[in-house]
Design a protein around this motif. Structure first.
Motif, mmCIF file in Angstrom:
data_model
loop_
_atom_site.group_PDB
_atom_site.id
_atom_site.type_symbol
_atom_site.label_atom_id
_atom_site.label_comp_id
_atom_site.label_asym_id
_atom_site.label_seq_id
_atom_site.Cartn_x
_atom_site.Cartn_y
_atom_site.Cartn_z
ATOM 1 N N LYS A 100 0.826 -1.207 0.000
ATOM 2 C CA LYS A 100 0.000 0.000 0.000
ATOM 3 C C LYS A 100 0.861 1.260 0.000
ATOM 4 O O LYS A 100 0.517 2.266 -0.629
ATOM 5 N N HIS A 101 1.997 1.212 0.697
ATOM 6 C CA HIS A 101 2.862 2.394 0.757
ATOM 7 C C HIS A 101 3.433 2.735 -0.615
ATOM 8 O O HIS A 101 3.705 3.904 -0.915
ATOM 9 N N VAL A 102 3.625 1.723 -1.467
ATOM 10 C CA VAL A 102 4.176 1.955 -2.804
ATOM 11 C C VAL A 102 3.158 2.691 -3.676
ATOM 12 O O VAL A 102 3.471 3.724 -4.291
ATOM 13 N N LEU A 103 1.947 2.170 -3.727
ATOM 14 C CA LEU A 103 0.906 2.819 -4.528
ATOM 15 C C LEU A 103 0.590 4.206 -3.977
ATOM 16 O O LEU A 103 0.424 5.165 -4.744
ATOM 17 N N ALA A 104 0.550 4.325 -2.654
ATOM 18 C CA ALA A 104 0.301 5.637 -2.050
ATOM 19 C C ALA A 104 1.430 6.609 -2.374
ATOM 20 O O ALA A 104 1.199 7.800 -2.601
ATOM 21 N N GLY A 105 2.670 6.101 -2.410
ATOM 22 C CA GLY A 105 3.798 6.953 -2.772
ATOM 23 C C GLY A 105 3.676 7.478 -4.187
ATOM 24 O O GLY A 105 3.987 8.646 -4.465
ATOM 25 N N ALA A 106 3.196 6.625 -5.097
ATOM 26 C CA ALA A 106 3.002 7.057 -6.482
ATOM 27 C C ALA A 106 1.919 8.122 -6.577
ATOM 28 O O ALA A 106 2.075 9.135 -7.269
ATOM 29 N N VAL A 107 0.811 7.904 -5.870
ATOM 30 C CA VAL A 107 -0.291 8.870 -5.896
ATOM 31 C C VAL A 107 0.127 10.175 -5.229
ATOM 32 O O VAL A 107 -0.091 11.268 -5.767
ATOM 33 N N HIS A 108 0.743 10.074 -4.056
ATOM 34 C CA HIS A 108 1.122 11.254 -3.277
ATOM 35 C C HIS A 108 2.148 12.119 -4.011
ATOM 36 O O HIS A 108 2.127 13.350 -3.897
ATOM 37 N N SER A 109 3.042 11.487 -4.773
ATOM 38 C CA SER A 109 4.076 12.224 -5.509
ATOM 39 C C SER A 109 3.582 12.732 -6.860
ATOM 40 O O SER A 109 4.359 13.307 -7.622
ATOM 41 N N GLN A 110 2.288 12.514 -7.140
ATOM 42 C CA GLN A 110 1.678 12.910 -8.409
ATOM 43 C C GLN A 110 2.419 12.306 -9.599
ATOM 44 O O GLN A 110 2.591 12.935 -10.645
ATOM 45 N N SER A 111 2.864 11.070 -9.414
ATOM 46 C CA SER A 111 3.465 10.345 -10.527
ATOM 47 C C SER A 111 2.378 9.950 -11.517
ATOM 48 O O SER A 111 1.197 9.869 -11.171
ATOM 49 N N GLN A 112 2.794 9.692 -12.739
ATOM 50 C CA GLN A 112 1.841 9.335 -13.791
ATOM 51 C C GLN A 112 1.863 7.852 -14.123
ATOM 52 O O GLN A 112 1.002 7.364 -14.849
ATOM 53 N N VAL A 113 2.829 7.138 -13.571
ATOM 54 C CA VAL A 113 2.896 5.691 -13.752
ATOM 55 C C VAL A 113 3.686 5.104 -12.587
ATOM 56 O O VAL A 113 4.623 5.721 -12.080
ATOM 57 N N LEU A 114 3.270 3.935 -12.148
ATOM 58 C CA LEU A 114 4.008 3.160 -11.156
ATOM 59 C C LEU A 114 4.669 1.999 -11.887
ATOM 60 O O LEU A 114 3.995 1.228 -12.574
ATOM 61 N N VAL A 115 5.988 1.883 -11.758
ATOM 62 C CA VAL A 115 6.736 0.819 -12.425
ATOM 63 C C VAL A 115 7.105 -0.226 -11.383
ATOM 64 O O VAL A 115 7.844 0.061 -10.432
ATOM 65 N N THR A 116 6.587 -1.433 -11.548
ATOM 66 C CA THR A 116 6.796 -2.502 -10.577
ATOM 67 C C THR A 116 6.726 -3.848 -11.279
ATOM 68 O O THR A 116 6.035 -3.987 -12.290
ATOM 69 N N THR A 126 -9.448 3.145 -12.023
ATOM 70 C CA THR A 126 -9.128 3.743 -13.321
ATOM 71 C C THR A 126 -9.500 5.216 -13.389
ATOM 72 O O THR A 126 -9.095 5.916 -14.313
ATOM 73 N N THR A 127 -10.278 5.681 -12.428
ATOM 74 C CA THR A 127 -10.650 7.095 -12.378
ATOM 75 C C THR A 127 -10.614 7.562 -10.929
ATOM 76 O O THR A 127 -10.550 6.756 -10.000
ATOM 77 N N GLY A 128 -10.658 8.858 -10.758
ATOM 78 C CA GLY A 128 -10.704 9.409 -9.413
ATOM 79 C C GLY A 128 -9.337 9.813 -8.898
ATOM 80 O O GLY A 128 -8.314 9.682 -9.578
ATOM 81 N N SER A 129 -9.319 10.282 -7.658
ATOM 82 C CA SER A 129 -8.101 10.859 -7.092
ATOM 83 C C SER A 129 -7.002 9.834 -6.862
ATOM 84 O O SER A 129 -5.830 10.198 -6.759
ATOM 85 N N ASN A 130 -7.347 8.553 -6.761
ATOM 86 C CA ASN A 130 -6.342 7.522 -6.518
ATOM 87 C C ASN A 130 -6.027 6.684 -7.758
ATOM 88 O O ASN A 130 -5.406 5.625 -7.646
ATOM 89 N N ALA A 131 -6.440 7.151 -8.923
ATOM 90 C CA ALA A 131 -6.165 6.417 -10.158
ATOM 91 C C ALA A 131 -4.665 6.415 -10.438
ATOM 92 O O ALA A 131 -3.966 7.396 -10.183
ATOM 93 N N MET A 132 -4.174 5.297 -10.963
ATOM 94 C CA MET A 132 -2.751 5.209 -11.265
ATOM 95 C C MET A 132 -2.510 4.157 -12.343
ATOM 96 O O MET A 132 -3.032 3.045 -12.262
ATOM 97 N N ARG A 133 -1.743 4.515 -13.339
ATOM 98 C CA ARG A 133 -1.290 3.548 -14.331
ATOM 99 C C ARG A 133 -0.201 2.686 -13.690
ATOM 100 O O ARG A 133 0.675 3.204 -12.993
ATOM 101 N N VAL A 134 -0.252 1.383 -13.916
ATOM 102 C CA VAL A 134 0.736 0.464 -13.352
ATOM 103 C C VAL A 134 1.301 -0.389 -14.474
ATOM 104 O O VAL A 134 0.550 -1.004 -15.235
ATOM 105 N N GLU A 135 2.630 -0.423 -14.583
ATOM 106 C CA GLU A 135 3.286 -1.199 -15.628
ATOM 107 C C GLU A 135 4.460 -1.973 -15.053
ATOM 108 O O GLU A 135 5.106 -1.522 -14.100
ATOM 109 N N SER A 136 4.749 -3.107 -15.660
ATOM 110 C CA SER A 136 5.972 -3.822 -15.311
ATOM 111 C C SER A 136 7.164 -3.072 -15.894
ATOM 112 O O SER A 136 7.015 -2.175 -16.735
ATOM 113 N N LEU A 137 8.348 -3.464 -15.470
ATOM 114 C CA LEU A 137 9.565 -2.827 -15.976
ATOM 115 C C LEU A 137 9.650 -2.948 -17.492
ATOM 116 O O LEU A 137 9.939 -1.969 -18.195
ATOM 117 N N ASN A 138 9.411 -4.140 -18.031
ATOM 118 C CA ASN A 138 9.485 -4.328 -19.478
ATOM 119 C C ASN A 138 8.411 -3.537 -20.208
ATOM 120 O O ASN A 138 8.674 -2.934 -21.252
#
Length: 255
Positions: A100-116, A126-138
């Motif tokens: 949870k801290h990882v996804l929250a870190g992405a949202v809190h830092s206003q990142s546009q993608v989480l790479v994991t 997919t919408t709202g204040s906690n929406a976040m694109r998530v992609e693998s490294l590749n």
């Protein structure tokens, strides 16, 4: 506040929050930060992510070596370290409790993608204040190669020029990445983009349909909305130098 979705033609690099599992190893860290040094994206992390990366460093990497690398990463990318997300935000995250801290870190830092590379542990809206694109490294690296092929290749060439050990050529780098696990999909895609004389020769590069770079680019992507088709590489940003990545260069080579 939700970050605005990334657009390749915006003239600004995408803000990418990097999970510990994509920056724990030497090769993945060097590839990522070499591209960041060329403004392919802006890296983001928190102290908790860095602490997790330190605890889970590869076997044989000493505390002294990993601490030196972390110091150089933070020194080279001064805007990357972000404040810890509030507990209230962490509690709202749709993710495995330990992540949870990882996804929250992405949202809190206003990142546009989480790479994991732990896609299964994240299920953001997919919408709202906690929406976040998530992609693998590749997936992330392949998309960046599609969006900015020249800038990505320039970053990799600068990385190879700095290497004191193999790989020192693009073909050797592609082979090394293909024969490993973490960057295989990216290697397969890169091998179709570089000039013929720079291509790798590993048998692994003969991809099956499921192992192909195209399949890897889109399998399991979680993101808000439907992504726009990749645009041509934006020219508005100046070409990055190699100073940041050189400072952040993984110091396991110094041993």
């Amino acid at each position: 506040m939700t970050a605005s979705p990334y657009s390749p033609d915006s003239g600004k690099p995408e803000r990418a929050f990097l999970d510990a599992n994509v920056i724990r190893g030497q090769q993945t860290t060097d590839v990522l930060l070499s591209l960041a040094d060329h403004d392919v994206f802006e890296p983001r992390w928190t102290q908790q992510v860095i602490d997790e990366m330190r605890r889970n460093r590869p076997p044989g990497v000493s505390e002294k070596s990993i601490d030196r690398r972390i110091a150089r990463m933070n020194g080279a990318f001064e805007k990357a370290m972000r404040s810890a997300p509030p507990q209230e935000l962490q509690d709202q995250m749709r993710a495995d409790p330990k992540d949870k801290h990882v996804l929250a870190g992405a949202v809190h830092s206003q990142s546009q993608v989480l790479v994991t590379d732990n896609l299964k542990d994240f299920n953001p809206p997919t919408t709202g204040s906690n929406a976040m694109r998530v992609e693998s490294l590749n997936q992330f690296l392949i998309r960046k190669l599609d969006e900015e092929p020249q800038r990505v290749q320039e970053g990799l060439r600068d990385m190879l020029d700095r290497n004191r050990r193999e790989p020192k050529t693009m073909s050797a780098l592609i082979d090394v990445m293909a024969e490993g696990q973490e960057l295989r999909g990216f290697a397969q895609k890169l091998n179709t983009v570089v000039p013929a004389e720079q291509r790798g020769t590993s048998p692994v590069l003969v991809a099956t349909q499921r192992g192909s770079a195209q399949y890897a680019a889109f399998e399991g992507v979680a993101e808000p909305g439907t992504p726009a088709a990749p645009a041509a590489a934006p020219e508005a940003r100046k070409s990055g130098g190699s100073k940041g990545a050189e400072k952040a260069k993984d110091t396991e080579q110094d041993k």
